[in-house]
Design a protein around this motif. Structure first.
Motif, short mmCIF file in Angstrom:
data_model
loop_
_atom_site.label_atom_id
_atom_site.label_comp_id
_atom_site.label_asym_id
_atom_site.label_seq_id
_atom_site.Cartn_x
_atom_site.Cartn_y
_atom_site.Cartn_z
N LEU A 40 86.24 22.19 43.19
CA LEU A 40 86.98 20.79 42.96
C LEU A 40 87.94 20.46 44.02
CD1 LEU A 40 87.29 18.50 41.04
CD2 LEU A 40 89.20 20.02 39.89
N THR A 41 88.77 21.40 44.61
CA THR A 41 89.76 21.28 45.55
C THR A 41 89.09 20.55 47.00
OG1 THR A 41 91.41 22.70 44.62
CG2 THR A 41 91.64 21.91 47.07
N ILE B 79 80.59 31.52 36.03
CA ILE B 79 81.12 31.32 37.31
C ILE B 79 82.78 31.41 36.88
CG2 ILE B 79 81.82 29.54 39.18
CD1 ILE B 79 79.07 30.86 39.02
N THR B 80 83.51 32.21 37.81
CA THR B 80 85.01 32.34 37.41
C THR B 80 85.80 30.77 37.64
OG1 THR B 80 85.60 32.57 39.83
CG2 THR B 80 84.83 34.66 38.58
N LEU B 81 86.91 30.82 37.05
CA LEU B 81 87.71 29.38 37.26
C LEU B 81 88.23 29.51 38.65
CD1 LEU B 81 89.73 29.73 33.73
CD2 LEU B 81 87.74 28.08 34.12
N ASP B 82 88.32 30.70 39.18
CA ASP B 82 88.95 30.40 40.44
C ASP B 82 88.03 29.73 41.50
OD1 ASP B 82 91.42 31.54 40.13
OD2 ASP B 82 90.55 33.57 40.73
N ALA B 83 86.79 30.03 41.31
CA ALA B 83 85.61 29.20 42.10
C ALA B 83 85.63 27.96 41.73
CB ALA B 83 84.36 30.18 41.97
N THR C 224 87.16 22.47 55.79
CA THR C 224 86.67 23.07 54.45
C THR C 224 86.53 24.44 54.49
OG1 THR C 224 84.31 22.86 55.60
CG2 THR C 224 85.21 20.98 53.93
N ILE C 225 86.30 25.04 55.51
CA ILE C 225 86.13 26.56 55.77
C ILE C 225 87.68 27.15 55.56
CG2 ILE C 225 85.74 28.49 57.47
CD1 ILE C 225 83.78 26.76 58.57
N THR C 226 88.86 26.33 56.23
CA THR C 226 90.16 26.71 56.12
C THR C 226 90.64 26.65 54.70
OG1 THR C 226 90.46 26.10 58.50
CG2 THR C 226 92.36 26.44 57.15
N VAL C 227 90.34 25.53 54.20
CA VAL C 227 90.69 25.22 52.82
C VAL C 227 90.37 26.33 51.73
CG1 VAL C 227 90.85 23.49 50.89
CG2 VAL C 227 91.44 23.04 53.26
N ALA C 228 88.90 26.37 52.14
CA ALA C 228 88.36 27.51 50.86
C ALA C 228 89.02 28.97 51.27
CB ALA C 228 86.76 27.42 51.12
N THR C 229 89.23 29.17 52.50
CA THR C 229 89.61 30.53 52.78
C THR C 229 90.88 30.68 52.17
OG1 THR C 229 87.85 30.77 54.45
CG2 THR C 229 89.77 32.47 54.41
N ALA C 230 91.70 29.65 52.49
CA ALA C 230 93.19 29.86 52.23
C ALA C 230 93.39 29.91 50.86
CB ALA C 230 93.89 28.62 52.90
N THR D 280 78.78 24.16 46.71
CA THR D 280 80.01 23.44 46.22
C THR D 280 79.61 22.22 45.20
OG1 THR D 280 81.25 24.01 48.10
CG2 THR D 280 82.09 22.29 46.57
N PHE D 281 78.72 21.38 45.94
CA PHE D 281 78.25 20.04 44.73
C PHE D 281 77.60 20.73 43.65
CE2 PHE D 281 74.91 17.08 44.00
CZ PHE D 281 75.59 15.93 43.90
N LEU D 282 76.51 21.49 43.75
CA LEU D 282 75.90 21.95 42.76
C LEU D 282 76.78 22.77 41.54
CD1 LEU D 282 72.47 23.22 44.13
CD2 LEU D 282 73.14 20.81 42.69
N LEU D 283 77.73 23.46 42.20
CA LEU D 283 78.54 24.21 41.34
C LEU D 283 79.32 23.07 40.33
CD1 LEU D 283 80.11 26.59 40.02
CD2 LEU D 283 81.36 26.75 42.28
#
Length: 442
Positions: free
Chosen positions: A348-349, A339-343, A416-422, A314-317
């Motif tokens: 960032l979120t 890299i997709t805008l979604d990723a 972080t797992i939950t937020v990224a998955t959601a 996430t940091f490097l992205l």
């Protein structure tokens, strides 16, 4: 109601809550306490949360406060927590992949060679195999060294070796020694196996799975390249910074020879990113070193591993996003892949929510105590990133501040797992787009 609970983004947080509750009840038993009576409920809850969330922050001394039964419960909790993190995050990642449209899934899997739904069984088998193999190997190495060099009996050597092996692989940071690993600061036979276990456990199952299938770096997935490359850079950078700032510090590595300083510096760099062990007194670190440690802790380790933080990928992205913006590039390119805008938005979120969680927790703890900002910030970052390093502040915090850290550890572990998955599962496409307008930025 049942469908709401069974939503994949809620299963992992719920499972962790149940495990924490069970661990709290077990640690509150008189059998778990080394002395008379039983542990207070808040102490049991804090310890259970720290163990299940593989953090390592403690409000009481583990080897003297908890009985052998209590220490066994703690070890079981961070074993379950670590294994659950790896398998849960991996399976959630597969569920996210399934939600993508067929064409997008085929393109994504062809370009990145990510896991597919058919890999679930192999992922679980690999997680179990890696866990058992690494923990047994490190247990043997530590037990042999403790028995030969520190005159520990075989039962004692196996107990201490096994506890630290499980704790290291799961990045838990709990120790059966009151001073953690400071007694072994210059002993590579103890420090190196623990470092290896920390790195393997924290790098993530998707990376290990990719490495097991493809030995050529050029054919690794983008995630693997980012995680492996970022891990190497952060470990070496952290070690170099520690050497520069601490070499002359008599309270840390000043009295050690060159090899001892290098070993202690590398270990601090490794453990700062997730593990929570310490081979030097953290309270004696210089402010510059604490500043570097803040950054290492917040970034953390690999996704779908036992490490915490916002994750190195996430940091490097986000670093690549910034670099593309500075250069005026219309797309973010990483290793010849767009890299997709979604990723990018998800990264960032996750990062900004992490900053918000640490900032809010720091403000609340500061309002409840009279401690210095630097110490409180260190504690809150360590809790959110599930690192477990401490300047010694945790046991002296009032009950309200300890409750805050309990919440932060839980949010940092599963948040972080939950937020990224959601975010990924909620991705949707509109059939229309509103008029565009550009606000003033900066």
């Amino acid at each position: 109601m049942r469908r709401t609970i069974q939503h994949p983004a809620r299963l992992v947080p719920l499972a962790f809550l149940v495990t924490i509750a069970v661990g709290t009840l077990l640690l509150a038993l008189p059998l778990s306490h080394a002395g008379d009576g039983r542990a207070p409920l808040l102490t049991a809850l804090f310890t259970s949360t720290s163990a299940v969330c593989v953090t390592g922050l403690i409000v009481v001394d583990t080897p003297t406060y908890w009985s052998t039964f209590g220490q066994t419960v703690i070890m079981a909790l961070f074993q379950v927590g670590g294994f659950g993190i790896m398998t849960g995050a991996s399976v959630l990642g597969l569920l996210v992949t399934r939600r993508l449209r067929l064409r997008n899934r085929l393109v994504a899997q062809a370009e990145t060679r990510t896991l597919s739904l058919g890999d679930i069984t192999r992922v679980l088998k690999m997680t179990l195999l890696v866990t058992v193999s690494v923990e047994l190997a490190v247990t043997a190495a530590l037990a042999l060294r403790m028995h030969a060099a520190y005159e520990a009996t075989w039962p004692g050597a196996l107990w201490h070796g096994g506890f630290h092996a499980v704790s290291a692989f799961n990045n838990a940071g709990f120790s059966t020694y009151s001073d953690s690993l400071t007694g072994f600061v210059a002993d590579p036979a103890i420090i190196v196996p623990i470092m290896v276990a920390i790195v393997i456990g924290g790098i993530g199952i998707p990376v290990l799975y990719d490495l097991s299938r493809e030995r050529r770096p050029s054919r690794w997935s983008i995630h693997t390249k980012l995680t492996v490359g970022g891990t190497v850079i952060l470990l070496l950078g952290g070690m170099a910074a520690f050497l520069v700032f601490e070499s002359a510090n008599p309270g840390t590595v000043g009295p050690l020879d060159v090899s001892g300083k290098v070993l202690a510096s590398l270990f601090h760099s490794v453990t700062s990113r997730t593990a929570g062990f310490n081979s030097v007194d953290v309270a004696e670190l210089r402010q510059e070193t604490l500043g570097v440690t803040y950054v290492l802790m917040f970034i953390g380790g690999g996704s779908a591993g036992t490490a915490g933080g916002i994750k190195v990928a996430t940091f490097l992205l986000l670093a690549y996003v910034i670099w593309a913006e500075i250069r005026g590039e219309p797309d973010t390119i990483v290793f010849r892949r767009r890299i997709t805008l979604d990723a990018q938005r998800q990264a960032l979120t996750v990062a900004l929510l992490g900053v918000a969680a640490v900032a809010l927790a720091t403000l609340v703890v500061l309002s409840a105590t009279d401690f210095a900002l630097s110490d409180v910030l260190f504690e809150c970052v360590s809790a959110f990133a599930t690192v477990g390093l401490s300047t010694g502040l945790t046991p002296d915090l009032p009950a309200s501040a300890q409750v805050v850290l309990i919440i932060v550890m839980y949010v940092g572990r599963v948040g972080t797992i939950t937020v990224a998955t959601a975010l990924a599962l909620r991705t949707r496409h509109r059939l229309y787009r509103l008029p565009e307008e550009r606000p003033i930025v900066g």
